[in-house]
Design a protein around this motif. Structure first.
Motif, short mmCIF file in Angstrom:
data_model
loop_
_atom_site.label_atom_id
_atom_site.label_comp_id
_atom_site.label_asym_id
_atom_site.label_seq_id
_atom_site.Cartn_x
_atom_site.Cartn_y
_atom_site.Cartn_z
N LYS A 134 0.79 -1.22 0.00
CA LYS A 134 0.00 0.00 0.00
C LYS A 134 0.83 1.27 0.00
CE LYS A 134 -3.66 -0.13 -0.37
NZ LYS A 134 -4.59 -0.41 -1.52
N SER A 160 -9.33 2.66 5.81
CA SER A 160 -8.32 1.64 5.51
C SER A 160 -8.50 0.43 6.40
CB SER A 160 -6.91 2.21 5.73
OG SER A 160 -5.94 1.18 5.68
N SER A 161 -8.15 -0.75 5.87
CA SER A 161 -8.19 -1.94 6.70
C SER A 161 -6.99 -1.96 7.66
CB SER A 161 -8.21 -3.20 5.83
OG SER A 161 -7.11 -3.21 4.96
N ASN A 163 -3.18 -1.18 6.43
CA ASN A 163 -1.91 -0.84 5.78
C ASN A 163 -1.92 0.52 5.09
OD1 ASN A 163 0.02 -2.93 6.21
ND2 ASN A 163 -1.27 -4.30 4.99
N PHE A 164 -2.97 0.81 4.34
CA PHE A 164 -2.99 2.09 3.63
C PHE A 164 -2.95 3.25 4.61
CE2 PHE A 164 -5.08 5.70 1.55
CZ PHE A 164 -4.29 5.82 0.42
N GLN A 231 -8.47 5.88 -1.74
CA GLN A 231 -7.76 4.75 -2.35
C GLN A 231 -8.69 3.85 -3.19
OE1 GLN A 231 -6.49 1.44 -0.06
NE2 GLN A 231 -7.67 1.94 1.77
N GLY A 268 -7.98 -6.07 -2.75
CA GLY A 268 -8.64 -5.25 -1.72
C GLY A 268 -9.35 -4.10 -2.42
N THR A 269 -8.59 -3.06 -2.79
CA THR A 269 -9.13 -2.04 -3.69
C THR A 269 -9.07 -2.53 -5.13
OG1 THR A 269 -6.98 -1.02 -4.10
CG2 THR A 269 -8.23 -0.19 -2.21
N SER A 270 -8.27 -3.53 -5.38
CA SER A 270 -7.89 -4.10 -6.69
C SER A 270 -6.81 -3.27 -7.38
CB SER A 270 -9.08 -4.32 -7.64
OG SER A 270 -9.41 -3.15 -8.37
N HIS A 272 -3.53 -2.95 -7.17
CA HIS A 272 -2.31 -3.54 -7.73
C HIS A 272 -2.59 -4.66 -8.73
CE1 HIS A 272 -2.36 -6.35 -4.18
NE2 HIS A 272 -1.56 -7.12 -4.88
N GLY A 303 -7.13 -7.45 4.76
CA GLY A 303 -6.73 -6.63 3.61
C GLY A 303 -7.43 -6.95 2.31
N SER A 349 -2.86 -12.60 3.19
CA SER A 349 -3.27 -12.27 1.81
C SER A 349 -2.27 -12.85 0.80
CB SER A 349 -3.41 -10.75 1.63
OG SER A 349 -2.19 -10.08 1.90
#
Ligand code: E1O
Length: 390
Positions: A134, A160-161, A163-164, A231, A268-270, A272, A303, A349
């Motif tokens: 992140k 954020s979960s 990390n971000f 994000q 997660g957000t997709s 990456h 995540g 993850s």
């Protein structure tokens, strides 16, 4: 006749094309591995070839063709220059380390390689702020905000979960901004504590998922309390991974002489994996396997979440990936398998991505070199891991 090239940084675009307006150009550049059109520059201003200009700029090339034959392979345009590194690995700041420390390392896993298949783990915990994938999204989003008005003295907020939030707090601290992090009930201890350490404020909630926090975050930010980093929707998240994570894998496969035959990861957000999917489908062809893990049913894997909960880039840009349901138990079994054979502690993850790959291999074998993106380290998930050891 040869091709004339000029530094992209020396050119000013006459207007901005959005990511969405640039995607077809990016896909073409990646497919050809070259640029076959000139950028027309007049008095330092880009007048023609805006699509190519924005594609090269978004991909992080250093030069654009501006005259002569108007044809150049990506390497000659300083395409891989992002990964030139710093002599002696000495850096002027954490942000400098984050950017010039790339690519994150790739390690062959004995636990998953066999026969004609080699599995490589790309270790995203080597990023300096959140020790996770992140960092790249937070850095790129903050860079975008810096370019459009600056961030000094401002508050940058997001859900954020875990990390971000840490990454945003770290990058914000460096640029003289403050982060405000909204956490769901299942956030990790490090996600509650480390942002505060970095000067951020943390809003702990009993909302059960990060996306469900968004209405509140949007409401508070529209009252002017802070700038919403966003994000989940900010295209700079996707773009960071196109320019870095995906291009890193491409670069690493080239220098190591790998026969890249697939990439696996989790969502997660997709940000990456949608970028990795778009990049390699463009570069290698639509049949290139991209294997994604989502948690089964109601299960929670830190995540990551299910694709159907809505991920903008995955639903609008990524196509042709293979999606596997992975249970928490399977993820932790994969974490254990890597730990016992390779001696590396990957995040749940990362374990989910490996479990999805294993499932894919059972259904249709792959030979050659497969890269698995490991978003994070297992060191942050001690409670979960110790339960799995019992
Ligand atoms: C994978 C991912 N593994 C771990 C994440 S929920 C969004 C985010 C956060 O707020 N976590 O920290 O977002 P992306 O699909 O690129 O990465 C999935 C351990 C994560 O923390 C994302």
């Amino acid at each position: 006749m040869s091709t004339l090239m000029e530094p992209i940084d020396s050119m000013k675009p006459s207007r901005e094309l959005s990511l969405w307006e640039t995607l077809d150009y990016i896909a073409k550049v990646l497919r050809e591995g070259a640029v076959e059109e000139c950028v027309e520059v007049d008095g330092g201003v880009v007048r023609g070839g805006l699509g190519v200009y924005w594609a090269l700029r978004r991909l992080g090339a250093r030069y654009a063709p501006t005259g002569g034959e108007c044809r150049a392979p990506l390497e000659e345009l300083g395409y891989y220059h992002d990964f030139a590194g710093a002599p002696g690995r000495v850096y002027s700041s954490g942000v400098d380390l984050l950017v010039r420390g790339l690519p994150t390392p790739m390690v062959m896993l004995r636990s998953y390689s066999r026969g004609g298949l080699r599995v490589w783990a790309k270790l995203e915990w080597f990023n300096p702020f959140s020790l996770s994938v992140k960092d790249k999204a937070a850095y790129y989003i903050v860079e975008g905000l810096r370019a459009s008005g600056g961030v000094g003295g401002r508050v940058l907020g997001d859900a954020s979960s875990s990390n971000f939030g840490v990454a945003l707090a770290g990058v914000s601290a460096y640029y003289g901004a403050r982060a405000k992090v909204y956490l769901p009930a299942n956030a990790e201890d490090f996600g509650r504590i480390i942002p505060r350490l970095m000067g951020a404020s943390v809003v702990e909630t009993d909302v059960e998922s990060t996306v469900r926090l968004l209405p509140r975050v949007i409401r508070d930010s529209s009252r002017g309390e802070f700038v919403h980093a966003n994000q989940f929707m900010n295209d700079r998240n996707f773009e960071a991974h196109l320019r870095y994570t995906a291009k890193e894998i491409d670069y690493q496969a080239r220098v190591a002489g790998l026969k890249l035959s697939g990439v696996a990861g989790s969502i997660g957000t997709s940000g990456h994996m949608a970028a990795v999917n778009f990049y390699f489908k463009s570069r290698m062809g639509p049949g290139f396997p991209v294997i994604l893990a989502q948690p089964t049913g109601e299960e929670s894997i830190p995540g990551i979440r299910r694709a159907e909960t809505g991920m903008i880039w995955l639903s609008l840009i990524a196509q042709g990936y293979s999606l596997y349901d992975v249970s928490l138990e399977e993820s932790l079994e994969a974490v254990m398998r890597v730990a016992r054979v390779d001696g590396l502690a990957v995040s749940p993850s990362g374990g989910a991505a490996l479990a999805a790959l294993e499932r894919h291999l059972e259904e249709q074998g792959i030979e050659g070199d497969v890269v698995v993106v490991v978003p994070d380290t297992g060191f942050k998930y001690l409670a979960l891991i110790s339960k799995a050891l019992k």
